[in-house]
Write an enzyme that holds these catalytic residues in place. Structure first.
Site, PDB file in Angstrom:
ATOM      1  N   GLN A 233      41.233  36.187  37.553  1.00  0.00           N
ATOM      2  CA  GLN A 233      40.081  35.306  37.402  1.00  0.00           C
ATOM      3  C   GLN A 233      40.330  34.398  36.204  1.00  0.00           C
ATOM      4  O   GLN A 233      40.342  34.854  35.060  1.00  0.00           O
ATOM      5  CB  GLN A 233      38.781  36.085  37.204  1.00  0.00           C
TER       6      GLN A 233
ATOM      7  N   TYR B  51      28.982  29.578  32.623  1.00  0.00           N
ATOM      8  CA  TYR B  51      30.162  29.079  31.935  1.00  0.00           C
ATOM      9  C   TYR B  51      30.440  27.620  32.320  1.00  0.00           C
ATOM     10  O   TYR B  51      29.568  26.928  32.857  1.00  0.00           O
ATOM     11  CB  TYR B  51      31.343  30.006  32.198  1.00  0.00           C
TER      12      TYR B  51
ATOM     13  N   GLY C 205      31.250  46.694  40.965  1.00  0.00           N
ATOM     14  CA  GLY C 205      31.631  46.570  39.575  1.00  0.00           C
ATOM     15  C   GLY C 205      31.506  47.858  38.792  1.00  0.00           C
ATOM     16  O   GLY C 205      32.467  48.601  38.608  1.00  0.00           O
ATOM     17  N   ARG C 206      30.305  48.159  38.322  1.00  0.00           N
ATOM     18  CA  ARG C 206      30.124  49.240  37.363  1.00  0.00           C
ATOM     19  C   ARG C 206      30.652  50.576  37.857  1.00  0.00           C
ATOM     20  O   ARG C 206      31.210  51.352  37.073  1.00  0.00           O
ATOM     21  CB  ARG C 206      28.645  49.332  36.988  1.00  0.00           C
TER      22      ARG C 206
END
Length: 377
Positions: free
Chosen positions: A97, A182, A319-320
């Site tokens: 990424q 971002y 994810g987590r």
């Protein structure tokens, strides 16, 4: 019915299954260089069909957090090469990424104390830099400096070079980070982007930078090896809501259809305590975008299977639970219980909460040994 555990053709890249490991900042790279421990972390999770790396800055200007491994210096490239080799040794697929945080940075992270940059001088977000006592700390992002038009062109070239670097160190592709407040999202948002050049004003102009980067990166490594992450309706890092949000991302979806990308990866920020992306909008995006669609955002296995089988998404992103379950794929496939994640170890620290979580068979073997010891005593 499609199975999460069957192989999948990601526009020419074969995945062993449909389960994707999300990009997750872990802040464990001293001097911003990937480490052997980082390579082990990714190797442990290589049974995922696709791993997307933690965000890796394309330049020092693009960095907003300490201990965040970049992909622009020779030591960084050598470190990432160890990680890609480790994943490939276990038969995994690994995308980098690539990332520019824009205004979400701090002068203590930048070269010689320079100001962060963005489409405008509007301030917002949090950065991980050094406080007044010289200690690492979460801080309000510094006042940004508006990019000149020629500097925007430089950023396009920086992304293209980061893609080449990623390919050269063994990544199978790249994901362009266009989400979560971002740089690209700052350009997309007319409440942040007040420019009057070709990168500001109309919807087409606000989308121009992201599309130029995608096109340049695709020239370098091939469009089928390029993904992009977006967060429609996202408000992380002080991103204001705006009326054109939904249509802006549908415009991008139509443009992506022309480009033959590996995938589009949508992030629903509802899993991070922000307003969720409406599910009817997910369906609307799916109807417009004809390529491979990924979704992240607090999914569990049941919802992931439902969304895949009804054709709303192609690949679910977790994810987590990947932090605490290096064998998440095997646990899901066999119905084994999931180990709880530890938010206190998400960002920064050492091996604890990073590479010390056992697989389910390892945990069962440990419990059996302890039981045997107890019986003998």
């Amino acid at each position: 019915m499609a199975s999460l555990f069957e192989s999948f053709d990601l526009n020419g890249t074969r995945l062993n299954n449909r389960i994707v490991m999300a990009p997750m900042t872990r802040s464990r790279a001293p001097e911003d260089i990937p480490t052997e421990m980082g390579a082990l972390y990714y190797r442990q999770r290589a049974s995922a069909g696709l791993i997307i790396s933690e965000g890796t800055p394309i330049s020092r200007q693009g960095q907003g957090y300490l201990y965040n491994p970049g992909i622009f210096g020779p030591d960084q490239l050598a470190g990432w090469a160890k990680a890609t080799r480790a994943v490939h040794e276990r038969g995994g697929i690994f995308f980098a990424q690539i990332w520019h945080v824009g205004r979400v940075s701090h002068t203590t992270v930048q070269v010689a104390g320079a100001s962060p940059v963005g489409p405008s001088d509007k301030q917002g977000g949090m950065a991980f830099g050094y406080n007044d006592n010289g200690q690492p700390d979460m801080l309000n992002a510094s006042q940004p400096r508006r990019l000149d038009t020629h500097e925007v062109h430089d950023i396009v070239r920086d992304f293209a070079q980061a893609a080449v670097n990623s390919r050269d160190v063994g990544f199978d592709g790249v994901e362009i980070h266009g989400a979560n407040g971002y740089l690209f999202e700052q350009f997309l948002n007319p409440e942040v982007n007040d420019r009057n050049d070709e990168y500001g004003g109309s919807r087409e102009n606000r989308c121009r930078l992201l599309l130029e980067v995608i096109d340049e990166v695709s020239k370098m490594i091939g469009a089928r090896r390029v993904g992009v992450r977006l967060s429609p309706f996202g408000t992380l890092f002080d991103m204001p809501e705006y009326d054109d949000n939904g249509e802006t991302y549908l415009h991008l979806a139509r443009e992506f259809n022309k480009r033959g990308l590996a995938y589009v990866h949508l992030h629903d920020q509802g899993g991070q305590g922000m307003p969720p992306m409406p599910r009817d909008y997910l369906r609307q995006f799916r109807d417009v975008y004809k390529g491979n669609l990924l979704l992240a955002g607090n999914l569990d296995q049941a919802e992931a299977e439902k969304l895949v089988n009804e054709g709303t998404i192609d690949l679910p992103v977790f994810g987590r639970y990947f932090t605490s379950n290096p064998d998440l794929v095997e646990r899901m496939q066999n119905g084994w219980p999931l180990a709880d994640f530890d938010p206190n170890t998400f960002y920064g620290g050492d091996a604890r909460g990073y590479v010390d979580f056992p697989t389910y068979p390892e945990e069962q073997a440990r419990q059996a040994r302890e039981e045997m010891i107890r019986e003998k005593s």
